[in-house]
Design a protein around this motif. Structure first.
Motif, PDB file in Angstrom:
ATOM      1  N   GLY A 198       0.859  -1.172   0.000  1.00  0.00           N
ATOM      2  CA  GLY A 198       0.000   0.000   0.000  1.00  0.00           C
ATOM      3  C   GLY A 198       0.897   1.224   0.000  1.00  0.00           C
ATOM      4  O   GLY A 198       2.036   1.151   0.465  1.00  0.00           O
ATOM      5  N   VAL A 214      -3.612   7.279  -3.202  1.00  0.00           N
ATOM      6  CA  VAL A 214      -3.135   5.967  -2.740  1.00  0.00           C
ATOM      7  C   VAL A 214      -2.758   5.078  -3.924  1.00  0.00           C
ATOM      8  O   VAL A 214      -3.214   5.279  -5.050  1.00  0.00           O
ATOM      9  CB  VAL A 214      -4.225   5.242  -1.908  1.00  0.00           C
ATOM     10  N   LEU A 217      -4.122   0.006  -2.961  1.00  0.00           N
ATOM     11  CA  LEU A 217      -5.220  -0.111  -1.995  1.00  0.00           C
ATOM     12  C   LEU A 217      -6.569  -0.156  -2.721  1.00  0.00           C
ATOM     13  O   LEU A 217      -7.612   0.129  -2.128  1.00  0.00           O
ATOM     14  CB  LEU A 217      -5.165   1.065  -1.007  1.00  0.00           C
ATOM     15  N   VAL A 252     -10.942   3.222  -0.106  1.00  0.00           N
ATOM     16  CA  VAL A 252     -10.000   2.186  -0.525  1.00  0.00           C
ATOM     17  C   VAL A 252     -10.732   0.845  -0.563  1.00  0.00           C
ATOM     18  O   VAL A 252     -11.730   0.643   0.137  1.00  0.00           O
ATOM     19  CB  VAL A 252      -8.765   2.100   0.416  1.00  0.00           C
ATOM     20  N   PRO A 254      -8.891  -2.590  -0.804  1.00  0.00           N
ATOM     21  CA  PRO A 254      -7.759  -3.486  -1.053  1.00  0.00           C
ATOM     22  C   PRO A 254      -8.177  -4.944  -1.158  1.00  0.00           C
ATOM     23  O   PRO A 254      -9.230  -5.343  -0.649  1.00  0.00           O
ATOM     24  CB  PRO A 254      -6.875  -3.271   0.179  1.00  0.00           C
ATOM     25  N   ARG A 262      -6.314  -8.322   3.002  1.00  0.00           N
ATOM     26  CA  ARG A 262      -7.134  -7.104   2.910  1.00  0.00           C
ATOM     27  C   ARG A 262      -7.221  -6.410   4.276  1.00  0.00           C
ATOM     28  O   ARG A 262      -7.090  -5.195   4.381  1.00  0.00           O
ATOM     29  CB  ARG A 262      -8.530  -7.524   2.426  1.00  0.00           C
ATOM     30  N   ARG A 265      -4.092  -4.552   5.127  1.00  0.00           N
ATOM     31  CA  ARG A 265      -3.986  -3.338   4.300  1.00  0.00           C
ATOM     32  C   ARG A 265      -4.926  -2.243   4.838  1.00  0.00           C
ATOM     33  O   ARG A 265      -4.549  -1.070   4.883  1.00  0.00           O
ATOM     34  CB  ARG A 265      -4.339  -3.656   2.849  1.00  0.00           C
ATOM     35  N   THR A 269      -3.656   1.238   6.161  1.00  0.00           N
ATOM     36  CA  THR A 269      -4.074   2.463   5.471  1.00  0.00           C
ATOM     37  C   THR A 269      -4.261   3.567   6.498  1.00  0.00           C
ATOM     38  O   THR A 269      -3.816   4.706   6.321  1.00  0.00           O
ATOM     39  CB  THR A 269      -5.406   2.233   4.718  1.00  0.00           C
TER      40      THR A 269
END
Ligand code: FAD
Length: 297
Positions: A198, A214, A217, A252, A254, A262, A265, A269
């Motif tokens: 990310g 970003v 993501l 986002v 991900p 996920r 992430r 984030t």
């Protein structure tokens, strides 16, 4: 691993010749810049072009210049070129910082910014920085020239709006008139040659406005307008950052893959958002870590 796919190799001497080849072969032609992605794809049979068009002799694509407040980055400019440039470091330190996170010295010596956004993997490290500067992608074909806003460039994972007969000639970024500072933070499994799990780029302005973008993501690199709206007009505070962290989760999406889940992430984030905002604002006031340090989460 050898390349087993067969293809014609051409190295046009000028732009007209190159554009002619692309207009003839269209989807069957692939540009070769640094080759750090294309050669891997040829080896793994992920790309099977009829013609590989080596664009490295095209003088129009070489070099970068700052004219007025516009930085013109030719399609053959590598990440190493940017890192070696005192001009880039002074005027676009965020781009300089993100360039340092790309792969390793060996790859950066060949890998171009244009190739990075043409490959269009969701984790492209240059993309969030180009997005916060509202960069434009310049393309050319025998039909003419186009300017595409970076926000319109990515069409999905590994997809762009580049037409089959076009090549990218340059990327242009405008230096914002307002006082600003930035931060790019990349989450990777280890410091070194790893694609981003990310990445977040932030620009903070003296008038308490913010730009955020970003990579890795979601299906494509992108700005975060809802989070920017929460932040805009406000001085950074713990309460504001907490609201921004909640909001960015709406922007986002991900996936879980070989690099991380996920859930990890999503968690990171929020962690990275807090860090990039804090560092960008600190840099705005002449504090915070030097560019190029503390940018791997
Ligand atoms: C070991 C390794 C580590 C890496 N780590 C990172 C990383 O940390 N972060 C990151 O973002 N990327 C990373 N990459 C990916 C890669 O280095 C970048 O995407 C690079 O910027 C691609 O540029 P290139 O000049 O090598 O492109 P090429 O491989 O020459 O081309 C890539 C694609 O873009 C097309 N293309 C290139 N230039 C043009 C043009 N001017 N017009 C039209 N099409 C064009 C090609 O046809 C091809 O489809 C890594 C790659 C490797 C091999």
């Amino acid at each position: 691993m050898p390349i087993t796919t067969e293809f014609e190799y051409v190295k046009p001497r000028d732009m007209d010749e190159a554009l002619h080849v692309f207009s003839l072969y269209r989807e069957k032609a692939r540009a070769l810049a640094g080759g750090t992605d294309l050669v891997v794809h040829l080896k793994e049979n992920l790309a099977r072009p009829e013609v590989v068009v080596d664009i490295k002799a095209l003088e129009e694509l070489a070099g970068f210049t700052l004219k007025g407040d516009v930085m013109h980055i030719g399609a053959l400019v590598t990440f190493a070129d940017l890192i070696d440039s005192p001009l880039v470091k002074a005027k676009f330190p965020l781009l300089w910082e993100a360039s340092l996170t790309v792969a390793s010295v060996g790859v950066r010596n060949r890998a171009t910014v244009a190739g990075n956004i043409c490959s269009a993997v969701p984790s492209a490290d240059s993309a969030p920085v180009l997005a916060v500067y509202d960069a434009e992608v310049l393309t050319r074909s025998i039909r003419g020239e186009r300017r595409v806003a970076i926000a319109e460039w990515f069409a999905g994972p590994k997809k762009t709006v580049l037409a089959p007969d076009e090549i990218v000639t340059a990327v242009e970024m405008k230096l914002p008139a307002k006082k600003h500072a930035g931060c790019y933070m990349k989450l990777s499994r280890y410091e070194g040659e790893d694609l981003a799990q990310g990445g977040i780029a932030a620009l903070a302005f003296a008038d308490n406005t913010y730009r955020l973008a970003v990579c890795a993501l979601g299906p494509k690199p992108a700005r975060c307008p809802k989070t920017e709206a929460v932040l805009n007009g406000n001085k950074l505070s713990d309460k504001l950052v907490a609201r921004a962290k909640e909001t960015i989760l709406q922007e986002v999406s991900p996936i879980s893959d070989i690099r991380s889940s996920r859930e990890y992430r999503l968690h990171m984030t929020q962690v990275m958002l807090g860090r990039v905002l804090e560092k960008a604002v600190a840099r705005l006031f002449g504090k915070g870590p030097k560019y190029g340090t503390e940018n791997i989460a």
